[in-house]
Design a protein around this motif. Structure first.
Motif, PDB file in Angstrom:
ATOM      1  N   GLU A 114       0.827  -1.204   0.000  1.00  0.00           N
ATOM      2  CA  GLU A 114       0.000   0.000   0.000  1.00  0.00           C
ATOM      3  C   GLU A 114       0.866   1.261   0.000  1.00  0.00           C
ATOM      4  O   GLU A 114       0.619   2.204  -0.754  1.00  0.00           O
ATOM      5  N   VAL A 115       1.906   1.269   0.816  1.00  0.00           N
ATOM      6  CA  VAL A 115       2.807   2.424   0.901  1.00  0.00           C
ATOM      7  C   VAL A 115       3.580   2.589  -0.404  1.00  0.00           C
ATOM      8  O   VAL A 115       3.749   3.714  -0.899  1.00  0.00           O
ATOM      9  N   LEU A 116       4.037   1.498  -0.993  1.00  0.00           N
ATOM     10  CA  LEU A 116       4.768   1.592  -2.265  1.00  0.00           C
ATOM     11  C   LEU A 116       3.869   2.099  -3.392  1.00  0.00           C
ATOM     12  O   LEU A 116       4.318   2.889  -4.234  1.00  0.00           O
ATOM     13  N   ARG A 117       2.622   1.663  -3.417  1.00  0.00           N
ATOM     14  CA  ARG A 117       1.689   2.169  -4.440  1.00  0.00           C
ATOM     15  C   ARG A 117       1.549   3.681  -4.306  1.00  0.00           C
ATOM     16  O   ARG A 117       1.544   4.414  -5.301  1.00  0.00           O
ATOM     17  N   ALA A 118       1.427   4.138  -3.065  1.00  0.00           N
ATOM     18  CA  ALA A 118       1.281   5.577  -2.821  1.00  0.00           C
ATOM     19  C   ALA A 118       2.561   6.330  -3.164  1.00  0.00           C
ATOM     20  O   ALA A 118       2.517   7.495  -3.562  1.00  0.00           O
ATOM     21  N   ALA A 119       3.716   5.667  -3.032  1.00  0.00           N
ATOM     22  CA  ALA A 119       5.007   6.317  -3.314  1.00  0.00           C
ATOM     23  C   ALA A 119       5.341   6.323  -4.803  1.00  0.00           C
ATOM     24  O   ALA A 119       6.200   7.082  -5.246  1.00  0.00           O
ATOM     25  N   ARG A 161       5.147  12.791   3.898  1.00  0.00           N
ATOM     26  CA  ARG A 161       4.031  13.440   4.597  1.00  0.00           C
ATOM     27  C   ARG A 161       2.721  13.247   3.824  1.00  0.00           C
ATOM     28  O   ARG A 161       1.668  12.986   4.414  1.00  0.00           O
ATOM     29  N   THR A 162       2.776  13.361   2.508  1.00  0.00           N
ATOM     30  CA  THR A 162       1.579  13.179   1.681  1.00  0.00           C
ATOM     31  C   THR A 162       1.079  11.737   1.781  1.00  0.00           C
ATOM     32  O   THR A 162      -0.125  11.490   1.922  1.00  0.00           O
ATOM     33  N   ILE A 163       2.008  10.786   1.693  1.00  0.00           N
ATOM     34  CA  ILE A 163       1.639   9.370   1.807  1.00  0.00           C
ATOM     35  C   ILE A 163       1.005   9.109   3.172  1.00  0.00           C
ATOM     36  O   ILE A 163      -0.031   8.429   3.278  1.00  0.00           O
ATOM     37  N   ALA A 164       1.607   9.659   4.213  1.00  0.00           N
ATOM     38  CA  ALA A 164       1.082   9.484   5.572  1.00  0.00           C
ATOM     39  C   ALA A 164      -0.354  10.007   5.661  1.00  0.00           C
ATOM     40  O   ALA A 164      -1.230   9.358   6.251  1.00  0.00           O
ATOM     41  N   GLY A 165      -0.594  11.158   5.054  1.00  0.00           N
ATOM     42  CA  GLY A 165      -1.945  11.729   5.064  1.00  0.00           C
ATOM     43  C   GLY A 165      -2.946  10.870   4.314  1.00  0.00           C
ATOM     44  O   GLY A 165      -4.072  10.658   4.773  1.00  0.00           O
ATOM     45  N   ARG A 166      -2.532  10.358   3.157  1.00  0.00           N
ATOM     46  CA  ARG A 166      -3.424   9.519   2.347  1.00  0.00           C
ATOM     47  C   ARG A 166      -3.810   8.228   3.068  1.00  0.00           C
ATOM     48  O   ARG A 166      -4.933   7.761   2.976  1.00  0.00           O
ATOM     49  N   LEU A 167      -2.824   7.650   3.754  1.00  0.00           N
ATOM     50  CA  LEU A 167      -3.033   6.329   4.355  1.00  0.00           C
ATOM     51  C   LEU A 167      -3.358   6.394   5.848  1.00  0.00           C
ATOM     52  O   LEU A 167      -3.495   5.353   6.496  1.00  0.00           O
ATOM     53  N   HIS A 168      -3.462   7.618   6.386  1.00  0.00           N
ATOM     54  CA  HIS A 168      -3.781   7.809   7.810  1.00  0.00           C
ATOM     55  C   HIS A 168      -2.763   7.105   8.711  1.00  0.00           C
ATOM     56  O   HIS A 168      -3.123   6.380   9.646  1.00  0.00           O
ATOM     57  N   ARG A 225       9.160   0.752  -8.455  1.00  0.00           N
ATOM     58  CA  ARG A 225       9.307   0.296  -9.836  1.00  0.00           C
ATOM     59  C   ARG A 225       9.569  -1.204  -9.896  1.00  0.00           C
ATOM     60  O   ARG A 225       8.966  -1.930 -10.692  1.00  0.00           O
ATOM     61  N   THR A 226      10.452  -1.688  -9.035  1.00  0.00           N
ATOM     62  CA  THR A 226      10.776  -3.108  -9.002  1.00  0.00           C
ATOM     63  C   THR A 226       9.545  -3.935  -8.612  1.00  0.00           C
ATOM     64  O   THR A 226       9.242  -4.965  -9.228  1.00  0.00           O
ATOM     65  N   ALA A 227       8.828  -3.462  -7.592  1.00  0.00           N
ATOM     66  CA  ALA A 227       7.623  -4.179  -7.151  1.00  0.00           C
ATOM     67  C   ALA A 227       6.569  -4.210  -8.246  1.00  0.00           C
ATOM     68  O   ALA A 227       5.903  -5.237  -8.459  1.00  0.00           O
ATOM     69  N   ARG A 228       6.441  -3.108  -8.995  1.00  0.00           N
ATOM     70  CA  ARG A 228       5.460  -3.068 -10.092  1.00  0.00           C
ATOM     71  C   ARG A 228       5.901  -4.017 -11.218  1.00  0.00           C
ATOM     72  O   ARG A 228       5.092  -4.752 -11.782  1.00  0.00           O
ATOM     73  N   ASP A 229       7.187  -3.995 -11.557  1.00  0.00           N
ATOM     74  CA  ASP A 229       7.700  -4.850 -12.618  1.00  0.00           C
ATOM     75  C   ASP A 229       7.495  -6.333 -12.317  1.00  0.00           C
ATOM     76  O   ASP A 229       7.290  -7.146 -13.214  1.00  0.00           O
ATOM     77  N   ARG A 230       7.566  -6.659 -11.036  1.00  0.00           N
ATOM     78  CA  ARG A 230       7.397  -8.066 -10.622  1.00  0.00           C
ATOM     79  C   ARG A 230       5.944  -8.429 -10.375  1.00  0.00           C
ATOM     80  O   ARG A 230       5.624  -9.572 -10.054  1.00  0.00           O
ATOM     81  N   GLY A 231       5.057  -7.436 -10.502  1.00  0.00           N
ATOM     82  CA  GLY A 231       3.629  -7.697 -10.302  1.00  0.00           C
ATOM     83  C   GLY A 231       3.214  -7.788  -8.848  1.00  0.00           C
ATOM     84  O   GLY A 231       2.154  -8.321  -8.529  1.00  0.00           O
TER      85      GLY A 231
END
Length: 201
Positions: A147-152, A159-166, A193-199
């Motif tokens: 979830e954090v990597l998707r937001a990143a 700070r923005t990621i923290a706000g989005r994910l509470h 990028r690596t996590a997305r490439d690996r699905g």
């Protein structure tokens, strides 16, 4: 007659699939949707035997849609048909309850055969993807790290990621640090990028 639902956010692709599959004497396209959150309502309304579902769609991806169909207890079986032949996607799709996983460049006659096999209760998986999935290892990320990597992935600040994910900024940093270590990368952008490439995300 095998009744089909097509779920793809690209009208041209969806229309092409519908045209090709409708040429088969035993296949009938009974519904088409362009969003992930429209899959289950369409299955409830049209009672198809097999749903051909793309992964990347608005309103929830195809893997989430497949999980919702599985959880609902619907008799419809889900076949993932995607451009993105990533081993991590294959693993996640099968865990969500998909009966099969193929890439969009599969020849039309082979796709029709796969649909028939899925409708008979079999599982079908692109053999190259299956081999790659075994070679690629298991996704090491936790749900929160994903979830954090998707937001990143879009370059958002901590700070923005923290706000989005509470979450607190410190918690976000901890999850990012763990994900960077698990993906063996140097920063959060490379980890995403690596996590997305690996699905994995």
């Amino acid at each position: 007659m095998i009744r089909l639902l097509l779920a793809d956010d690209q009208d041209l692709v969806r229309g092409g699939l519908a045209a090709l599959l409708s040429l088969e004497p035993d296949l009938e396209v009974v519904a088409e949707v362009g969003r992930g959150d429209a899959v289950l309502p369409a299955i409830t309304a049209h009672d198809p035997d097999v749903a051909l579902i793309d992964i990347e769609m608005a309103g929830g991806d195809g893997i989430e849609a497949t999980a919702a169909v599985t959880a609902s207890g619907a008799r419809c079986r889900c076949l993932i048909v995607t451009t993105f032949g990533r081993p991590g996607y294959l693993r996640r799709a099968m865990e969500a309850g998909a009966a099969g996983f193929v890439v969009k460049d599969t020849p039309a006659d082979q796709l029709a055969q796969m649909v028939r096999r899925v409708s008979r209760g079999e599982r079908v998986v692109d053999p190259t993807l299956a081999a790659d999935s075994l070679a690629g290892g298991i996704d090491p990320l936790t749900d929160r790290e994903r979830e954090v990597l998707r937001a990143a992935a879009d370059g958002a600040s901590v700070r923005t990621i923290a706000g989005r994910l509470h979450l607190s900024p410190g918690t976000v940093r901890n999850h990012l640090s763990s994900a960077i270590g698990k993906t063996e990368t140097e920063n959060r952008y490379a980890a995403a990028r690596t996590a997305r490439d690996r699905g994995w995300i």
